[in-house]
Design a protein around this motif. Sequence first.
Motif, PDB file in Angstrom:
ATOM      1  N   TYR B 111      -1.611  10.456   4.853  1.00  0.00           N
ATOM      2  CA  TYR B 111      -3.064  10.645   4.922  1.00  0.00           C
ATOM      3  C   TYR B 111      -3.825   9.714   3.955  1.00  0.00           C
ATOM      4  N   GLN B 112      -3.185   8.610   3.596  1.00  0.00           N
ATOM      5  CA  GLN B 112      -3.803   7.484   2.856  1.00  0.00           C
ATOM      6  C   GLN B 112      -4.256   7.837   1.441  1.00  0.00           C
ATOM      7  N   GLU B 113      -3.820   8.986   0.915  1.00  0.00           N
ATOM      8  CA  GLU B 113      -4.223   9.341  -0.449  1.00  0.00           C
ATOM      9  C   GLU B 113      -3.604   8.366  -1.459  1.00  0.00           C
ATOM     10  N   ASP B 115      -2.853   5.210  -0.821  1.00  0.00           N
ATOM     11  CA  ASP B 115      -3.641   3.966  -0.707  1.00  0.00           C
ATOM     12  C   ASP B 115      -4.925   4.093  -1.524  1.00  0.00           C
ATOM     13  N   ALA B 116      -5.545   5.279  -1.446  1.00  0.00           N
ATOM     14  CA  ALA B 116      -6.794   5.488  -2.205  1.00  0.00           C
ATOM     15  C   ALA B 116      -6.521   5.343  -3.709  1.00  0.00           C
ATOM     16  N   LEU B 117      -5.389   5.871  -4.177  1.00  0.00           N
ATOM     17  CA  LEU B 117      -5.032   5.714  -5.600  1.00  0.00           C
ATOM     18  C   LEU B 117      -4.909   4.237  -5.951  1.00  0.00           C
ATOM     19  N   LYS B 118      -4.215   3.488  -5.069  1.00  0.00           N
ATOM     20  CA  LYS B 118      -4.002   2.056  -5.349  1.00  0.00           C
ATOM     21  C   LYS B 118      -5.332   1.316  -5.424  1.00  0.00           C
ATOM     22  N   THR B 119      -6.277   1.669  -4.526  1.00  0.00           N
ATOM     23  CA  THR B 119      -7.561   0.953  -4.566  1.00  0.00           C
ATOM     24  C   THR B 119      -8.333   1.269  -5.850  1.00  0.00           C
ATOM     25  N   MET B 120      -7.986   2.393  -6.494  1.00  0.00           N
ATOM     26  CA  MET B 120      -8.636   2.722  -7.782  1.00  0.00           C
ATOM     27  C   MET B 120      -7.809   2.197  -8.956  1.00  0.00           C
ATOM     28  N   ASN B 121      -6.823   1.341  -8.625  1.00  0.00           N
ATOM     29  CA  ASN B 121      -5.958   0.759  -9.657  1.00  0.00           C
ATOM     30  C   ASN B 121      -5.151   1.830 -10.406  1.00  0.00           C
ATOM     31  N   ILE B 122      -4.829   2.927  -9.703  1.00  0.00           N
ATOM     32  CA  ILE B 122      -4.002   3.985 -10.295  1.00  0.00           C
ATOM     33  C   ILE B 122      -2.603   3.832  -9.710  1.00  0.00           C
TER      34      ILE B 122
END
Lengths: 251, 249
Positions: B111-113, B115-122
């Motif tokens: 569910y791309q969560e 990916d969302a972390l990666k886009t926040m540099n986490i």
Amino acid sequence: MSSNNSQSVRVEIRDLRKSFGSQEVLKGISFTVERGEIFVIMGPSGSGKSVLLRHIIGLNRPASGDILIEGDSVTKPGVLAQYRMAMVFQSGALLNSLNVGENVGLYLSEHRLKTPDEIKRIVADKLEIVGLKGLEDKMPSELSGGMKKRVAIARALVVEPQLILYDEPTSELDPLMTVIIGEEILRLREHTHSTSIVVTHDRDLAFGVADRMAILHEGEILFSGTPAEVKANPHPLIQKFLHAEVQFQKS
Amino acid sequence: MFQNIGEMIILFWRTLQALPLALRHRAKVFEQLFEIGNASLLMACILSLFIGGVLALQAGSVLVERGMANFIGGMVGVSMAKELAPVMMSILIAGRIGSAMAAEIGSMRVYQEIDALKTMNINPIHYLVLPRVLAITIVLPILVVFSIMVGWLGGALVSHFNAHINLSLEGYFNNLREIVSIGDVLNGVIKSFAFALVIGVVACHQGLITIGGPRGIGRSVTKAVVNSIVLILLLDYVLTRFLMYFEAF
């Protein structure tokens, strides 16, 4: 995260190619998005729009070609970290184990950029901007599709992005919510002056927000220009996409 | 298969490299510790009590016939400490916690969560893998020590109350004290530490490589549990040989 203090960035895509197995998804894409511009990439489902966005933010690596942000290739180590970028995912991609406030403030809390009190205040501000004031304690499972997308936009705003990417921001939403999200995108540009790239197959949204747009079909850009130029383009596939209507024959 | 093994080794190495960040992620580690302990303690208690009891029952009848009933305590003690508690608790944790880890991380991936972390540099390894692997490597050895003691108690109760064996509690524990050394318990704890790393890394790896929606999540959960159990049993043999070599000195 950022060493660049301007409010927006210029993005250039040069001959970008990507294949998954034997299927070529992006077939030499090239275009430029100027600072502060809202650039819409429109095309039918499966044309490679989302894959293109994932390349811009560094979630996928290109097979060949390049993506330049302010002239720097994102494939070079450390370049992505120099710029503040955010992406609003099609599903919202909120972390289901965190409440709305924790989701919105995640970037700040994980990177320890602000104190807990400051994060609380910033989260409240960003939620107010997207019209969701006071929903900090709700869990994502308690929100409607439109609210999830707006929380995702608030989460992206916390980064104070120079580049914000929207992946199908109005999919699964009713027409009224589509208008609200469209207005939100325009308002945020006024508010943040950031560069925006919107991927959508929603014609109303695309023509409502775009400064310029590109039509993507089967991994290739058929045409790019202003909304008026796109409308006037005689390419049969573009005209078919722009004027597709459901016509049922009643027997 | 070799690609999976390689990826797991890399994931393990990156998790080790992230260890200095453990203090920073302590809240998430404590959350995981609580979840794992809460989900497993009662089950571990029941399982260990009955394993100890069955061991005493099976061995007791043979030893009583040969006039060696006094040795039940030592036999149950060593078996629980060196083999049954670490292996059975690890299999329990692989099924109960490893599956939950793979499902949670797998659904975050689908569910791309992530990916969302990666886009926040986490970094997902710092945010998701490190707290889970760390928590499981802390909890499992503790759970094993607890299991060893409950297993001994189970053996004692059966030895005492079973009419055929009818061994006094004092006799049981005297023999246990005489035969079981602290090294035997340490042996089980060392094994459980290694098994915990296997469960944590296998489950997180399966979660991180999940593709294909709910069916993919189901596949990852099954693979996480099966691969963990197979690796635990293989590693058990290797570690037993290794630790026996040290015991010889």
